[in-house]
Design a protein around this motif. Structure first.
Motif, mmCIF file in Angstrom:
data_model
loop_
_atom_site.group_PDB
_atom_site.id
_atom_site.type_symbol
_atom_site.label_atom_id
_atom_site.label_comp_id
_atom_site.label_asym_id
_atom_site.label_seq_id
_atom_site.Cartn_x
_atom_site.Cartn_y
_atom_site.Cartn_z
ATOM 1 N N ALA A 1 0.562 5.954 -1.695
ATOM 2 C CA ALA A 1 1.798 6.291 -0.974
ATOM 3 C C ALA A 1 1.824 5.644 0.406
ATOM 4 C CB ALA A 1 1.945 7.805 -0.851
ATOM 5 N N GLU A 2 0.663 5.560 1.048
ATOM 6 C CA GLU A 2 0.571 4.999 2.397
ATOM 7 C C GLU A 2 0.472 3.480 2.407
ATOM 8 O OE1 GLU A 2 -2.827 7.103 3.870
ATOM 9 O OE2 GLU A 2 -1.690 8.949 4.230
ATOM 10 N N SER A 3 0.339 2.875 1.240
ATOM 11 C CA SER A 3 0.217 1.418 1.145
ATOM 12 C C SER A 3 1.601 0.771 1.196
ATOM 13 C CB SER A 3 -0.476 1.035 -0.164
ATOM 14 O OG SER A 3 0.438 1.175 -1.250
ATOM 15 N N PRO A 4 1.654 -0.558 1.339
ATOM 16 C CA PRO A 4 2.960 -1.234 1.342
ATOM 17 C C PRO A 4 3.790 -0.961 0.082
ATOM 18 C CG PRO A 4 1.277 -2.713 2.159
ATOM 19 C CD PRO A 4 0.570 -1.477 1.655
ATOM 20 N N ILE A 5 3.166 -0.895 -1.087
ATOM 21 C CA ILE A 5 3.973 -0.635 -2.283
ATOM 22 C C ILE A 5 4.458 0.804 -2.316
ATOM 23 C CG2 ILE A 5 3.007 -2.475 -3.711
ATOM 24 C CD1 ILE A 5 1.373 -0.319 -5.187
#
Length: 149
Positions: free
Chosen positions: A103-107
Motif C-alpha cells: 500500500a505504501e509503495s508506488p503501485i
C-alpha cells in the motif's frame, strides 16, 4: 529454459492473502511482483513441485523484520503459460505487514486505495465492504484497467 516472466500469460491473474480482489494482466502482475520482491530478506526456498497443470512453491523469508512463510500456487494453461498465481503469506501479522508495505509503495499509491491494508484511516468494515464489492463485480463480469478495482 524460459524465465518466470516469459512464462506468464497475457491474461494472468494474481490473488493473495495480502490483497483484496484479483489483479489481472501480465503487466500489472509483473509490476506488483517487482515491487514485492524487494521486501524479502533472507528468502529460503523450502520446496517446489509440479502436479498436472500446477506448480507449487513454498518459501520462508523475513519481511520488515517479521518472519513469513509463503505458498505460491501457479496454474499453467493449455499453451503451458502461467495464467493464475495465488500467493498466501502467513501468519496474519506478516500478511498484513506485507499488504501495508505494498500500500505504501508506488503501485499501492497508484492503484485502488482499498486493494491493500492501510492501518491509518481504514477500518475492518472498509476491507469487508471492498471485498464484497469485488465479489459483486466479478459476478457481474466487470473488469477495469488491469484490476478488479
Amino acid at each position: 529454459m524460459a524465465s518466470f516472466k516469459d512464462n506468464l500469460a497475457e491474461d494472468v491473474t494474481l490473488e493473495g492473502a495480502a490483497m483484496n480482489g484479483v489483479l489481472r494482466g501480465r503487466d500489472a502482475v509483473l509490476a506488483q511482483l517487482a515491487v514485492v520482491s524487494a521486501f524479502y530478506d533472507d528468502r529460503v526456498d523450502e520446496f517446489s513441485f509440479d502436479h498436472g497443470d500446477y506448480h507449487v512453491e513454498e518459501y520462508s523469508a523475513v519481511v520488515a523484520g517479521r518472519p513469513v512463510k509463503a505458498t505460491a500456487t501457479m496454474r499453467r494453461n493449455a499453451e503451458g503459460k502461467i495464467d493464475r498465481v495465488v500467493v498466501n503469506h502467513r501468519p496474519l501479522s506478516a500478511a498484513l505487514t506485507f499488504s501495508r508495505l505494498i500500500a505504501e509503495s508506488p503501485i499501492g499509491a497508484e492503484w485502488d486505495a482499498n486493494r491493500f491494508y492501510r492501518p491509518e484511516g481504514q477500518t475492518y468494515q472498509d476491507l469487508l465492504d471492498y471485498a464484497d464489492g469485488q465479489a459483486d463485480s466479478q459476478a457481474d463480469g466487470q473488469n477495469a484497467s488491469g484490476t478488479d478495482a
